[in-house]
Design a protein around this motif. Structure first.
Motif, short mmCIF file in Angstrom:
data_model
loop_
_atom_site.label_atom_id
_atom_site.label_comp_id
_atom_site.label_asym_id
_atom_site.label_seq_id
_atom_site.Cartn_x
_atom_site.Cartn_y
_atom_site.Cartn_z
N THR A 2 1.09 -1.20 0.03
CA THR A 2 0.32 0.02 -0.15
C THR A 2 0.86 1.46 -0.14
OG1 THR A 2 -0.02 0.10 2.40
CG2 THR A 2 -2.10 -0.97 1.38
N ASP A 3 1.83 1.56 1.23
CA ASP A 3 2.98 2.75 1.04
C ASP A 3 3.51 3.09 -0.37
OD1 ASP A 3 2.25 2.52 3.40
OD2 ASP A 3 4.31 1.74 4.21
N ARG A 4 4.04 1.89 -1.03
CA ARG A 4 4.72 2.03 -2.35
C ARG A 4 3.66 2.39 -3.88
NH1 ARG A 4 9.40 -2.31 -3.28
NH2 ARG A 4 11.17 -2.15 -1.36
N TYR A 5 2.26 1.31 -3.85
CA TYR A 5 1.54 1.53 -4.87
C TYR A 5 0.60 2.42 -4.85
CZ TYR A 5 5.00 -2.43 -6.21
OH TYR A 5 6.62 -2.30 -6.12
N GLY A 6 0.07 2.46 -3.37
CA GLY A 6 -1.52 3.31 -3.01
C GLY A 6 -1.61 4.61 -3.94
N ASP A 7 -0.67 5.12 -4.54
CA ASP A 7 -0.55 6.45 -5.37
C ASP A 7 -0.24 6.17 -6.76
OD1 ASP A 7 -1.26 7.52 -2.93
OD2 ASP A 7 0.53 8.36 -2.25
N LEU A 8 0.12 4.97 -6.89
CA LEU A 8 -0.11 5.03 -8.05
C LEU A 8 -0.73 3.66 -9.21
CD1 LEU A 8 3.80 3.78 -7.55
CD2 LEU A 8 3.45 6.38 -8.73
N ALA A 9 -1.93 3.20 -8.39
CA ALA A 9 -3.12 2.21 -9.28
C ALA A 9 -3.43 2.84 -9.87
CB ALA A 9 -3.32 1.65 -8.02
N PRO A 10 -4.50 2.93 -10.77
CA PRO A 10 -5.14 3.44 -11.43
C PRO A 10 -6.49 2.35 -10.70
CG PRO A 10 -4.40 1.74 -12.97
CD PRO A 10 -3.88 1.64 -11.93
N PHE A 11 -7.52 3.56 -11.15
CA PHE A 11 -8.96 2.73 -10.70
C PHE A 11 -9.45 1.90 -11.77
CE2 PHE A 11 -9.18 7.29 -9.06
CZ PHE A 11 -9.77 7.11 -8.04
N GLY A 12 -10.06 1.16 -11.52
CA GLY A 12 -10.57 -0.10 -12.17
C GLY A 12 -10.89 -1.28 -11.46
N TYR A 13 -12.10 -1.71 -11.35
CA TYR A 13 -12.51 -2.55 -10.81
C TYR A 13 -13.33 -3.51 -11.64
CZ TYR A 13 -14.68 -5.88 -6.86
OH TYR A 13 -15.13 -7.07 -6.14
N PRO A 14 -13.35 -4.57 -11.77
CA PRO A 14 -12.51 -5.29 -10.96
C PRO A 14 -10.71 -6.13 -12.03
CG PRO A 14 -14.00 -7.11 -12.79
CD PRO A 14 -14.26 -5.51 -12.27
N ALA A 15 -10.40 -5.54 -12.78
CA ALA A 15 -9.60 -5.68 -13.47
C ALA A 15 -8.26 -6.05 -12.64
CB ALA A 15 -9.22 -4.35 -14.82
N LEU A 16 -8.01 -5.39 -11.48
CA LEU A 16 -7.02 -4.82 -10.93
C LEU A 16 -7.29 -6.00 -9.89
CD1 LEU A 16 -5.73 -1.99 -12.02
CD2 LEU A 16 -5.28 -1.59 -9.81
N HIS A 17 -7.95 -5.92 -9.41
CA HIS A 17 -8.78 -7.36 -8.86
C HIS A 17 -8.08 -8.56 -8.86
CE1 HIS A 17 -10.70 -10.17 -6.56
NE2 HIS A 17 -11.15 -11.16 -7.23
N HIS A 18 -8.20 -8.55 -10.65
CA HIS A 18 -7.90 -10.06 -10.90
C HIS A 18 -6.34 -9.95 -10.91
CE1 HIS A 18 -11.38 -11.55 -11.44
NE2 HIS A 18 -12.28 -10.66 -12.24
N LEU A 19 -5.38 -9.14 -11.39
CA LEU A 19 -4.33 -8.81 -11.80
C LEU A 19 -3.69 -9.03 -10.54
CD1 LEU A 19 -1.82 -7.26 -13.17
CD2 LEU A 19 -2.23 -5.72 -12.55
#
Length: 343
Positions: free
Chosen positions: A282-299
């Motif tokens: 969460t610290d490393r990627y929280g600000d880098l993640a795009p919106f996209g559900y459920p695509a990121l869930h599956h990724l």
């Protein structure tokens, strides 16, 4: 307490929330009911067959129970952003021999139609929805089958929409809740409004019975929620260490030693806002993640499963609400009875 809940056999107004991904086991649901409350099976991330098997297990216990579904509210990911994020987090997958760069964006509806068909052909006492309000025809069909319909809301505007669709009761979820926010507009995290105030705001707009949820972890919290107008309280995080929960071992370890972690609302794991204990991911990627559900869930799913198997808490979603310090390793019935002890 609501007459509808009393009619189901609920005698204590403290309910066990649905917790998808493993923690919410049939045993936990049965234990909640035997403590006088009621529990909810989490239908999210299961196909209709797996959900049906869990329903059968709970039915065998002869107790009132509910089933929660994620109502479709797609948040399609931008293809370029998906590819960028897959490249960014690829080293985390490589730690377990996974090639996240080869992943394709999966945009599905979590077996929605099959699960609705299951619940209409084999009705259960209660069905609740999260993420969106289903079509009013679905609500009408479930009610006609004898099912009490609940809707998770995070604002007065959402409460009005749920009431117009025909919901019987509302689960009013404050931002302190662990796991995914039930917000209908996931690009905007709900405002940080204390639950008692949110209950009051919702009650001013709709006349439906309300269940308070989000950050409730002590008897005083429950008293406050009911004093603010809730017919019952719904708890989740405080049950994550319960004997009957299916919480993964690294998640339990993190909760037991969570004094220095704190929680954060993040979209790093699923592309949709959810509250979790902070960890390296969460610290490393929280600000880098795009919106996209459920695509990121599956990724991120294969990485999270591998990390859980390796007891690595830094690459899994440690869903937890703000009351996580009060989670204790003991029978669920004891936890729930303690929460109701001042009523």
């Amino acid at each position: 307490m609501s007459e509808a809940l009393t009619a189901l056999g609920v005698s204590a107004p403290v309910l066990a929330a649905p917790m998808a991904g493993g923690p919410g086991t049939p045993a936990l649901v049965v234990a909640a009911a035997r403590a006088g409350g009621m529990g909810f099976l989490a239908g999210g991330y299961k196909d209709a067959g797996a959900l049906g098997e869990q329903i059968d297990q709970v039915r065998a216990g002869g107790v009132p129970f509910g089933v929660n579904l994620f109502a479709p509210n797609p948040l399609p990911v931008d293809p370029a952003e998906f590819r960028r994020y897959a490249c960014t987090i690829a080293p985390e997958g490589q730690a377990y021999g996974l090639d996240l760069l080869a992943a394709e964006a999966v945009e599905d509806d979590d077996h929605w139609s099959d699960k609705i068909e299951l619940l209409l052909s084999r009705p259960v006492p209660v069905v609740s929805f999260t993420f969106a309000v289903p079509h009013p025809a679905v609500v009408r069909a479930l009610r006609a089958a004898g099912t009490l319909v609940l809707q998770t809301v995070t604002s007065p505007a959402e409460a009005l929409q749920a009431a117009e669709a025909g919901a019987d009761m509302l689960v009013v979820q404050a931002s302190a809740a662990g796991g995914h926010s039930g917000t209908f507009t996931p690009r905007r995290s709900p405002a940080d409004v204390p639950l008692p105030r949110l209950l009051g705001e919702v009650a001013n707009r709709v006349s439906l019975p309300l269940i308070g949820a989000g950050g409730l972890a002590t008897p005083a919290d429950v008293v406050q929620a009911l004093g603010a107008g809730a017919a019952a309280a719904m708890v989740g995080t405080v049950l994550l260490l319960a004997d009957e929960s299916g919480t993964s071992l690294p998640h339990k370890d993190a909760l037991a030693g969570a004094a220095d972690r704190g929680t954060v609302v993040t979209r790093a794991f699923t592309g949709r806002p959810a509250r979790a204990l902070r960890n390296r991911f969460t610290d490393r990627y929280g600000d880098l993640a795009p919106f996209g559900y459920p695509a990121l869930h599956h990724l991120t799913g294969p990485m999270r499963r591998a990390a859980a198997a390796a007891r690595d808490p830094e690459r899994i979603n440690l869903w937890a609400g703000t009351g996580h310090h009060h989670a204790t390793p003991e029978p669920a019935a004891r936890i729930l009875r303690r929460l109701a002890s001042r009523l």
